[in-house]
Motif scaffolding. Sequence first.
Motif, PDB file in Angstrom:
ATOM      1  N   THR A   1      -0.940  -7.510   3.617  1.00 23.30           N
ATOM      2  CA  THR A   1      -1.702  -7.838   2.425  1.00 23.30           C
ATOM      3  C   THR A   1      -1.450  -9.268   1.962  1.00 23.30           C
ATOM      4  O   THR A   1      -2.209  -9.802   1.164  1.00 23.30           O
ATOM      5  CB  THR A   1      -1.359  -6.839   1.288  1.00 23.30           C
ATOM      6  N   GLY A   2      -0.377  -9.865   2.462  1.00 23.30           N
ATOM      7  CA  GLY A   2      -0.091 -11.245   2.116  1.00 23.30           C
ATOM      8  C   GLY A   2       0.563 -11.428   0.757  1.00 23.30           C
ATOM      9  O   GLY A   2       0.527 -12.508   0.193  1.00 23.30           O
ATOM     10  N   LEU A   3       1.177 -10.364   0.225  1.00 22.78           N
ATOM     11  CA  LEU A   3       1.857 -10.476  -1.063  1.00 22.78           C
ATOM     12  C   LEU A   3       3.365 -10.455  -0.843  1.00 22.78           C
ATOM     13  O   LEU A   3       3.901  -9.489  -0.308  1.00 22.78           O
ATOM     14  CB  LEU A   3       1.474  -9.303  -1.968  1.00 22.78           C
ATOM     15  N   MET A   4       4.036 -11.531  -1.258  1.00 21.24           N
ATOM     16  CA  MET A   4       5.473 -11.568  -1.072  1.00 21.24           C
ATOM     17  C   MET A   4       6.178 -11.103  -2.338  1.00 21.24           C
ATOM     18  O   MET A   4       5.960 -11.647  -3.405  1.00 21.24           O
ATOM     19  CB  MET A   4       5.938 -12.978  -0.692  1.00 21.24           C
ATOM     20  N   SER A   5       7.008 -10.076  -2.165  1.00 23.48           N
ATOM     21  CA  SER A   5       7.742  -9.521  -3.307  1.00 23.48           C
ATOM     22  C   SER A   5       9.216  -9.857  -3.176  1.00 23.48           C
ATOM     23  O   SER A   5       9.761  -9.879  -2.086  1.00 23.48           O
ATOM     24  CB  SER A   5       7.534  -8.005  -3.344  1.00 23.48           C
ATOM     25  N   LEU A   6       9.859 -10.127  -4.305  1.00 27.86           N
ATOM     26  CA  LEU A   6      11.310 -10.301  -4.312  1.00 27.86           C
ATOM     27  C   LEU A   6      11.947  -9.252  -5.203  1.00 27.86           C
ATOM     28  O   LEU A   6      13.019  -9.464  -5.755  1.00 27.86           O
ATOM     29  CB  LEU A   6      11.682 -11.704  -4.785  1.00 27.86           C
TER      30      LEU A   6
ATOM     31  N   LEU B   1       2.816   1.958  -8.766  1.00 27.33           N
ATOM     32  CA  LEU B   1       1.500   1.885  -9.396  1.00 27.33           C
ATOM     33  C   LEU B   1       1.586   1.238 -10.772  1.00 27.33           C
ATOM     34  O   LEU B   1       0.756   0.389 -11.129  1.00 27.33           O
ATOM     35  CB  LEU B   1       0.871   3.285  -9.483  1.00 27.33           C
ATOM     36  N   VAL B   2       2.606   1.602 -11.540  1.00 25.18           N
ATOM     37  CA  VAL B   2       2.774   0.992 -12.870  1.00 25.18           C
ATOM     38  C   VAL B   2       3.013  -0.516 -12.717  1.00 25.18           C
ATOM     39  O   VAL B   2       2.368  -1.340 -13.375  1.00 25.18           O
ATOM     40  CB  VAL B   2       3.952   1.645 -13.625  1.00 25.18           C
ATOM     41  N   PHE B   3       3.934  -0.838 -11.813  1.00 24.50           N
ATOM     42  CA  PHE B   3       4.229  -2.251 -11.551  1.00 24.50           C
ATOM     43  C   PHE B   3       2.964  -2.988 -11.095  1.00 24.50           C
ATOM     44  O   PHE B   3       2.644  -4.068 -11.575  1.00 24.50           O
ATOM     45  CB  PHE B   3       5.320  -2.340 -10.480  1.00 24.50           C
ATOM     46  N   GLY B   4       2.216  -2.357 -10.175  1.00 27.03           N
ATOM     47  CA  GLY B   4       1.017  -2.993  -9.629  1.00 27.03           C
ATOM     48  C   GLY B   4      -0.036  -3.262 -10.687  1.00 27.03           C
ATOM     49  O   GLY B   4      -0.657  -4.327 -10.698  1.00 27.03           O
ATOM     50  N   LEU B   5      -0.238  -2.297 -11.575  1.00 27.18           N
ATOM     51  CA  LEU B   5      -1.269  -2.480 -12.597  1.00 27.18           C
ATOM     52  C   LEU B   5      -0.992  -3.722 -13.434  1.00 27.18           C
ATOM     53  O   LEU B   5      -1.909  -4.390 -13.912  1.00 27.18           O
ATOM     54  CB  LEU B   5      -1.352  -1.245 -13.499  1.00 27.18           C
ATOM     55  N   MET B   6       0.297  -4.034 -13.600  1.00 28.32           N
ATOM     56  CA  MET B   6       0.621  -5.244 -14.361  1.00 28.32           C
ATOM     57  C   MET B   6       0.707  -6.473 -13.461  1.00 28.32           C
ATOM     58  O   MET B   6       0.076  -7.483 -13.720  1.00 28.32           O
ATOM     59  CB  MET B   6       1.940  -5.031 -15.091  1.00 28.32           C
ATOM     60  N   ALA B   7       1.480  -6.355 -12.389  1.00 30.75           N
ATOM     61  CA  ALA B   7       1.820  -7.544 -11.606  1.00 30.75           C
ATOM     62  C   ALA B   7       0.672  -8.043 -10.737  1.00 30.75           C
ATOM     63  O   ALA B   7       0.601  -9.235 -10.429  1.00 30.75           O
ATOM     64  CB  ALA B   7       3.032  -7.251 -10.731  1.00 30.75           C
ATOM     65  N   LEU B   8      -0.233  -7.179 -10.334  1.00 29.70           N
ATOM     66  CA  LEU B   8      -1.284  -7.616  -9.404  1.00 29.70           C
ATOM     67  C   LEU B   8      -2.366  -8.450 -10.079  1.00 29.70           C
ATOM     68  O   LEU B   8      -3.298  -8.893  -9.427  1.00 29.70           O
ATOM     69  CB  LEU B   8      -1.903  -6.413  -8.697  1.00 29.70           C
ATOM     70  N   ARG B   9      -2.226  -8.640 -11.379  1.00 32.73           N
ATOM     71  CA  ARG B   9      -3.133  -9.589 -12.038  1.00 32.73           C
ATOM     72  C   ARG B   9      -2.744 -10.998 -11.623  1.00 32.73           C
ATOM     73  O   ARG B   9      -3.505 -11.934 -11.818  1.00 32.73           O
ATOM     74  CB  ARG B   9      -3.061  -9.461 -13.550  1.00 32.73           C
ATOM     75  N   THR B  10      -1.568 -11.147 -11.078  1.00 32.90           N
ATOM     76  CA  THR B  10      -1.122 -12.455 -10.606  1.00 32.90           C
ATOM     77  C   THR B  10      -1.114 -12.439  -9.086  1.00 32.90           C
ATOM     78  O   THR B  10      -1.236 -11.391  -8.471  1.00 32.90           O
ATOM     79  CB  THR B  10       0.310 -12.748 -11.062  1.00 32.90           C
ATOM     80  N   SER B  11      -0.993 -13.617  -8.486  1.00 34.12           N
ATOM     81  CA  SER B  11      -0.846 -13.658  -7.036  1.00 34.12           C
ATOM     82  C   SER B  11      -0.028 -14.878  -6.664  1.00 34.12           C
ATOM     83  O   SER B  11       0.311 -15.696  -7.521  1.00 34.12           O
ATOM     84  CB  SER B  11      -2.218 -13.700  -6.362  1.00 34.12           C
ATOM     85  N   GLY B  12       0.297 -14.986  -5.383  1.00 29.27           N
ATOM     86  CA  GLY B  12       1.064 -16.129  -4.904  1.00 29.27           C
ATOM     87  C   GLY B  12       2.419 -16.207  -5.584  1.00 29.27           C
ATOM     88  O   GLY B  12       3.071 -15.189  -5.787  1.00 29.27           O
TER      89      GLY B  12
END
Lengths: 248, 318
Positions: free
Chosen positions: B53-58, B98-109
């Motif tokens: 998906t090209g999303l780097m998580s730390l 899912l909770v994290f995604g609903l908030m964090a996926l508004r951002t990218s890179g």
Amino acid sequence: MAAVAPLLATQALSKHFGGLAAVREVSLEIQPGEIRAIIGPNGAGKTTLVGMICGRHVPSSGRIIYRGSEITALRPWQRLRLGIAYTFQVTSIYKGLTCYENVALPAQRALMRGFVSRLVPGETAVAQRVRAALDAVGLADLAGQRADELAYGHQRLLELAMALATGPQLLILDEPTQGLAEGEIAALCALLRRVAEQATVLLIEHNMQVVLALARRVTVMDAGEILAEGTPAEIERDPAVQKAYLGR
Amino acid sequence: MSAGRRILALHLGVLAALLVLQFALPPYHHTNVARILVLAGYAIGYNVLLGYTGLMSLGHAMFFAAGMYGAGLPVYYFGVGAPLAFALGLASGIGLALVFGLMALRTSGPSFLIVSLMFGQALFLTLLYFNDVTLGDQGFILSAKLAPLELGGRPLGFHEPGVKYNVALAIFAACLAAALALRLSALGRVLIGIRENEERTRLLGYDSFRYKLVALGVSGALASAAGAGYALLFSYVGATFASILFSIYPLLWTLLGGVGTVLGPLLGTALMFYLVDTVSGVTSSYLLFVGAALVALVLWFPQGILGTVRSRWLPWLP
Ligand SMILES: Nc1ncnc2c1ncn2[C@@H]1O[C@H](COP(=O)(O)OP(=O)(O)O)[C@@H](O)[C@H]1O
Ligand SMILES: [Mg+2]
């Protein structure tokens, strides 16, 4: 003009980038089945205008009506599902993927109807659609090639194949002949004529030969506004156009 | 052989080899490989997000830890059995993703990276803050509380090496199968489209936010399955598994093995596990080694092992 309901209409559509008015109150009607050309000098706002139609840009004000319904607030993917496809002026393909995969993405999307095929659109159906689109633009032999290894002209054709694979009703092309050789331009014109039998085409184009060969009506933009509109012959005669754009 | 069959044969072959390997391994390595298999499941989950998906998580340790605590706490406090505990761990991970995604996926890179880092740290600190309940600080042991599994009347305790190994292998196989199925599916194609050119993908009719959310859900599910499995098999639950180091590890394993390859995470996890094992036998500053390895990979070997193999020799490798 005959009073057919337009396929697409913009009503006083404007776009500001900060203080710059890139598009100012543009009202435009495209009839179903026509090939419409938009011409105008660089920076006239042509790309920004079609960007609002396909959903890349959110308009600052104004409305967009498509097949009788307002689509101003729809997201880009929703507009594509209504049949609005767009090819970028600056080629936007999946450079790291093969030609096949580039076209498979839109082909798959077009086949995703209903719950099951949404999850697993049969790969044979996708493959058929990909082949048809690549065939149409003459890239079938390069299906396995990585997109960034293609010649620039072929990359533009690949982008067109991607748009065709979506099965568009309104195909928006932003300077498709840019960077193509003479022979390729002639082939592209022939292809667009064939496409226009089933779809409406909105074409931004600098090459006047192409415009004259394809378009029934031409819209001239300058400084974010519509300067003139008419048949190619009318446009060539229009004094304002001659002064501002054709430069004679 | 058709491409599909070749891919199937390769992956089944790897699983079969791992199945047979347990009879050849001396005890020390036997446990190590069981550990590697579970951690590779974690890396596979990480790779779904980074590689496809090209999303780097730390902050991925939060999903591993969600699985670990979601499974471990019910065992510790209520004596819940292993299968239910595993399911609870998995559900915790998916829910958190899912909770994290609903908030964090508004951002990218880079912003996504930072947000994931912050979320991960928040969970880590929460585990320490509620130390009375989580025992995060010193951790806790499950073995005394965990009832053995049963197969045809015979009890299968998690302390038995054979049980450990084969349950670990089952978890790994499930993660591998999920990743491979995803990679070859219509959904996987869209995720790769998002990775390569998100704007293009949106203009081709895909709501990229939803697809990224699904990818995060799958990624969180696999990571938490690994976390739950780790807690149950190795009997220990502690907040160290939620720390930043544990978020960096899967990145490192995935980079080494090959970002966006299905088998890369296994290879990377195994190699790095034994490298760190060797290095920490020689010096205590193995963290420095981990950091150096990370930098070297990003600079000189961005495709990783299987990524390089794929681009040089085996273009069909998924
Ligand atoms: N994303 C953007 N941000 C700021 N200014 C922009 C942006 N896109 C276009 N413009 C400006 O809007 C004007 C119209 O640009 P454009 O629509 O690309 O014109 P055309 O396609 O007719 O050459 C230009 O002055 C351009 O610099
Ligand atoms: Mg332009």
